[in-house]
Design a protein around this motif. Structure first.
Motif, mmCIF file in Angstrom:
data_model
loop_
_atom_site.group_PDB
_atom_site.id
_atom_site.type_symbol
_atom_site.label_atom_id
_atom_site.label_comp_id
_atom_site.label_asym_id
_atom_site.label_seq_id
_atom_site.Cartn_x
_atom_site.Cartn_y
_atom_site.Cartn_z
ATOM 1 N N PRO A 148 0.822 -1.200 0.000
ATOM 2 C CA PRO A 148 0.000 0.000 0.000
ATOM 3 C C PRO A 148 0.862 1.258 0.000
ATOM 4 O O PRO A 148 1.992 1.230 0.462
ATOM 5 C CB PRO A 148 -0.793 -0.110 1.297
ATOM 6 N N SER A 149 0.325 2.326 -0.520
ATOM 7 C CA SER A 149 1.100 3.554 -0.650
ATOM 8 C C SER A 149 1.445 4.130 0.717
ATOM 9 O O SER A 149 0.795 3.849 1.730
ATOM 10 C CB SER A 149 0.319 4.589 -1.452
ATOM 11 N N LEU A 150 2.485 4.953 0.729
ATOM 12 C CA LEU A 150 2.898 5.599 1.975
ATOM 13 C C LEU A 150 1.770 6.455 2.547
ATOM 14 O O LEU A 150 1.627 6.566 3.767
ATOM 15 C CB LEU A 150 4.141 6.462 1.733
ATOM 16 N N GLU A 151 0.975 7.059 1.680
ATOM 17 C CA GLU A 151 -0.117 7.914 2.158
ATOM 18 C C GLU A 151 -1.180 7.107 2.900
ATOM 19 O O GLU A 151 -1.726 7.562 3.908
ATOM 20 C CB GLU A 151 -0.749 8.653 0.978
ATOM 21 N N ILE A 152 -1.475 5.914 2.396
ATOM 22 C CA ILE A 152 -2.448 5.046 3.067
ATOM 23 C C ILE A 152 -1.908 4.617 4.422
ATOM 24 O O ILE A 152 -2.622 4.626 5.439
ATOM 25 C CB ILE A 152 -2.776 3.820 2.195
ATOM 26 N N ARG A 153 -0.633 4.252 4.450
ATOM 27 C CA ARG A 153 -0.010 3.838 5.703
ATOM 28 C C ARG A 153 0.066 5.003 6.687
ATOM 29 O O ARG A 153 -0.101 4.827 7.898
ATOM 30 C CB ARG A 153 1.383 3.270 5.436
ATOM 31 N N LEU A 154 0.303 6.204 6.159
ATOM 32 C CA LEU A 154 0.362 7.383 7.013
ATOM 33 C C LEU A 154 -0.995 7.656 7.648
ATOM 34 O O LEU A 154 -1.083 7.998 8.835
ATOM 35 C CB LEU A 154 0.820 8.595 6.203
ATOM 36 N N ALA A 155 -2.061 7.510 6.876
ATOM 37 C CA ALA A 155 -3.408 7.728 7.413
ATOM 38 C C ALA A 155 -3.700 6.754 8.555
ATOM 39 O O ALA A 155 -4.261 7.139 9.593
ATOM 40 C CB ALA A 155 -4.441 7.570 6.302
ATOM 41 N N THR A 203 4.910 12.938 8.221
ATOM 42 C CA THR A 203 4.010 13.673 7.321
ATOM 43 C C THR A 203 4.762 14.607 6.368
ATOM 44 O O THR A 203 4.537 14.565 5.153
ATOM 45 C CB THR A 203 2.962 14.455 8.125
ATOM 46 N N PRO A 204 5.670 15.481 6.849
ATOM 47 C CA PRO A 204 6.399 16.359 5.921
ATOM 48 C C PRO A 204 7.223 15.583 4.896
ATOM 49 O O PRO A 204 7.302 15.983 3.727
ATOM 50 C CB PRO A 204 7.305 17.184 6.847
ATOM 51 N N ALA A 205 7.840 14.482 5.321
ATOM 52 C CA ALA A 205 8.665 13.697 4.401
ATOM 53 C C ALA A 205 7.822 13.105 3.288
ATOM 54 O O ALA A 205 8.186 13.172 2.099
ATOM 55 C CB ALA A 205 9.395 12.595 5.168
ATOM 56 N N ILE A 206 6.684 12.533 3.646
ATOM 57 C CA ILE A 206 5.827 11.877 2.640
ATOM 58 C C ILE A 206 5.185 12.916 1.727
ATOM 59 O O ILE A 206 5.063 12.703 0.516
ATOM 60 C CB ILE A 206 4.772 11.003 3.350
ATOM 61 N N ARG A 207 4.818 14.057 2.266
ATOM 62 C CA ARG A 207 4.282 15.132 1.413
ATOM 63 C C ARG A 207 5.329 15.619 0.424
ATOM 64 O O ARG A 207 5.035 15.883 -0.748
ATOM 65 C CB ARG A 207 3.805 16.295 2.282
ATOM 66 N N SER A 208 6.569 15.744 0.903
ATOM 67 C CA SER A 208 7.656 16.191 0.031
ATOM 68 C C SER A 208 7.909 15.184 -1.080
ATOM 69 O O SER A 208 8.121 15.559 -2.239
ATOM 70 C CB SER A 208 8.926 16.398 0.854
ATOM 71 N N LEU A 209 7.874 13.905 -0.738
ATOM 72 C CA LEU A 209 8.071 12.866 -1.757
ATOM 73 C C LEU A 209 6.974 12.923 -2.814
ATOM 74 O O LEU A 209 7.242 12.783 -4.006
ATOM 75 C CB LEU A 209 8.086 11.485 -1.088
ATOM 76 N N LYS A 210 5.749 13.170 -2.365
ATOM 77 C CA LYS A 210 4.619 13.216 -3.294
ATOM 78 C C LYS A 210 4.710 14.411 -4.237
ATOM 79 O O LYS A 210 4.390 14.306 -5.424
ATOM 80 C CB LYS A 210 3.310 13.273 -2.506
ATOM 81 N N SER A 211 5.178 15.556 -3.733
ATOM 82 C CA SER A 211 5.136 16.793 -4.516
ATOM 83 C C SER A 211 6.429 17.093 -5.272
ATOM 84 O O SER A 211 6.440 17.945 -6.159
ATOM 85 C CB SER A 211 4.807 17.973 -3.601
ATOM 86 N N SER A 212 7.515 16.424 -4.936
ATOM 87 C CA SER A 212 8.812 16.760 -5.529
ATOM 88 C C SER A 212 8.953 16.237 -6.955
ATOM 89 O O SER A 212 8.459 15.150 -7.280
ATOM 90 C CB SER A 212 9.948 16.195 -4.674
ATOM 91 N N LEU A 213 9.641 17.005 -7.775
ATOM 92 C CA LEU A 213 10.004 16.567 -9.122
ATOM 93 C C LEU A 213 11.346 15.846 -9.001
ATOM 94 O O LEU A 213 12.419 16.439 -9.126
ATOM 95 C CB LEU A 213 10.104 17.772 -10.057
ATOM 96 N N LEU A 214 11.277 14.556 -8.746
ATOM 97 C CA LEU A 214 12.474 13.791 -8.409
ATOM 98 C C LEU A 214 13.524 13.819 -9.509
ATOM 99 O O LEU A 214 14.726 13.869 -9.236
ATOM 100 C CB LEU A 214 12.088 12.337 -8.102
ATOM 101 N N ASP A 215 13.074 13.798 -10.770
ATOM 102 C CA ASP A 215 14.029 13.756 -11.883
ATOM 103 C C ASP A 215 14.813 15.053 -12.040
ATOM 104 O O ASP A 215 15.813 15.082 -12.762
ATOM 105 C CB ASP A 215 13.303 13.437 -13.194
ATOM 106 N N GLU A 216 14.356 16.106 -11.383
ATOM 107 C CA GLU A 216 15.033 17.390 -11.527
ATOM 108 C C GLU A 216 15.792 17.812 -10.273
ATOM 109 O O GLU A 216 16.474 18.831 -10.260
ATOM 110 C CB GLU A 216 14.016 18.479 -11.899
ATOM 111 N N MET A 217 15.687 17.017 -9.220
ATOM 112 C CA MET A 217 16.355 17.368 -7.957
ATOM 113 C C MET A 217 17.825 16.983 -8.009
ATOM 114 O O MET A 217 18.174 15.923 -8.528
ATOM 115 C CB MET A 217 15.679 16.651 -6.781
ATOM 116 N N PRO A 218 18.714 17.815 -7.445
ATOM 117 C CA PRO A 218 20.136 17.447 -7.372
ATOM 118 C C PRO A 218 20.333 16.301 -6.386
ATOM 119 O O PRO A 218 19.499 16.053 -5.501
ATOM 120 C CB PRO A 218 20.815 18.724 -6.892
#
Length: 306
Positions: A118-125, A222-237
């Motif tokens: 299950p997704s991290l968001e489901i587990r977080l809830a 919560t902040p870590a999982i939100r950041s993972l969801k919203s971040s553009l991973l392919d463009e991050m250094p």
């Protein structure tokens, strides 16, 4: 597709030795005195060994780079032999290729963790619901038996101190035997010497008191999982990706712990002996808080039909 950052060189990844040998123009016998490197094209790391393409080396190694040479041929070399094909160019390109590969690997890992079932968001809830149950129970306990007693149990939990001690009055005979064993027979005992300290029992399932579940969930997970969801991973250094990866690892550890913490809280709440021992602990408080604690414990035990 990953965005290429200024200090990176996009290269492919060779997964199998057979794929390496199928590359157009691939050869195993290259003389670096005759031809120099044009560009690094691939990175490889095999569980089995593959021999270096430099003609005077041919030693086996597990990882390195595929290079296209100025004459169009291709071969594979490690960091040492690669320098012989043009040290300045090879070293510069190998650093850039390594940065690209490292960033790509971290981003790929984060994507897999983000999309896991299950997704991290489901587990977080689910973890938030468990954290609420725990904090609601502690809040109820504070209201019922007083903050002072709850804080005392929290301190014990943080120190991993589970044993509860009390004092009992000694009989005259017990005092005589004790004084004889101490070699103080005949001396008038002090008033404090009429009691002995003994272990009343051990509290069970108190470890959850040492956990700041709200902080764990709302300040870390919560902040870590939100950041993972919203971040553009392919463009991050790479440094930012690594930092996010560490945060997600910590968040996953928190989510894994929450069911056990919640189970501990329920188990503590259902142990009659814990509240009997809590009465003993209440004796360590000042008179007013001791009375509040004792009355609250009595109400709780009556509510639990103990």
């Amino acid at each position: 597709m990953s965005k290429i950052l200024p200090d990176e060189l996009e290269v492919g990844i060779i997964e199998k030795a057979e794929d390496l040998e199928r590359l157009p123009g691939y050869t195993k016998d290259i003389d670096p005195k005759v031809v120099k490197i044009d560009v690094i094209t691939h990175y490889y790391k095999f569980s089995n060994t593959i021999r270096c393409g430099k003609g005077s080396c041919h030693r086996a190694h597990n990882f390195g780079f595929v290079v296209r040479l100025e004459d169009g041929r291709m071969t594979n070399v490690g960091n040492v032999c690669g320098k012989d094909f043009g040290a300045e160019k090879f070293l510069a390109q190998s650093r850039m290729a390594t940065k690209y590969i490292e960033r790509r690997q971290v981003a790929t890992s984060l994507k897999a963790r983000r999309d896991a079932t299950p997704s991290l968001e489901i587990r977080l809830a689910a973890a938030k619901a468990q954290a609420k149950e725990i904090t609601d129970f502690i809040r109820m306990l504070e209201q019922e038996v007083g903050v002072k007693l709850v804080n005392l149990i929290k301190t014990m939990a943080k120190r991993s101190e589970y044993d509860v001690y009390d004092y009992r009055e000694l009989t005259k005979k017990q005092i005589e035997v004790r004084d004889f064993m101490r070699g103080t027979s005949g001396n008038a005992p002090k008033e404090t010497d009429t009691q002995e300290r003994y272990k009343a029992g051990s509290l069970e399932f108190i470890s959850f008191f040492a956990e700041d579940v709200r902080g764990m969930i709302f300040e870390k997970a919560t902040p870590a999982i939100r950041s993972l969801k919203s971040s553009l991973l392919d463009e991050m250094p790479t440094p930012a990706l690594k930092k996010l990866s560490r945060s997600i690892t910590e968040a996953e550890a928190i989510l894994n712990k929450m069911p056990d913490i919640a189970s501990q809280a329920k188990a503590f709440a259902g142990r009659r002996n814990n509240f009997i021992l809590a009465k003993v602990l209440a004796k360590n408080l000042d008179d007013q808080n001791a009375r509040i604690a004792s009355a609250g414990i009595a109400r709780y035990m009556q509510k639990m039909k103990w």
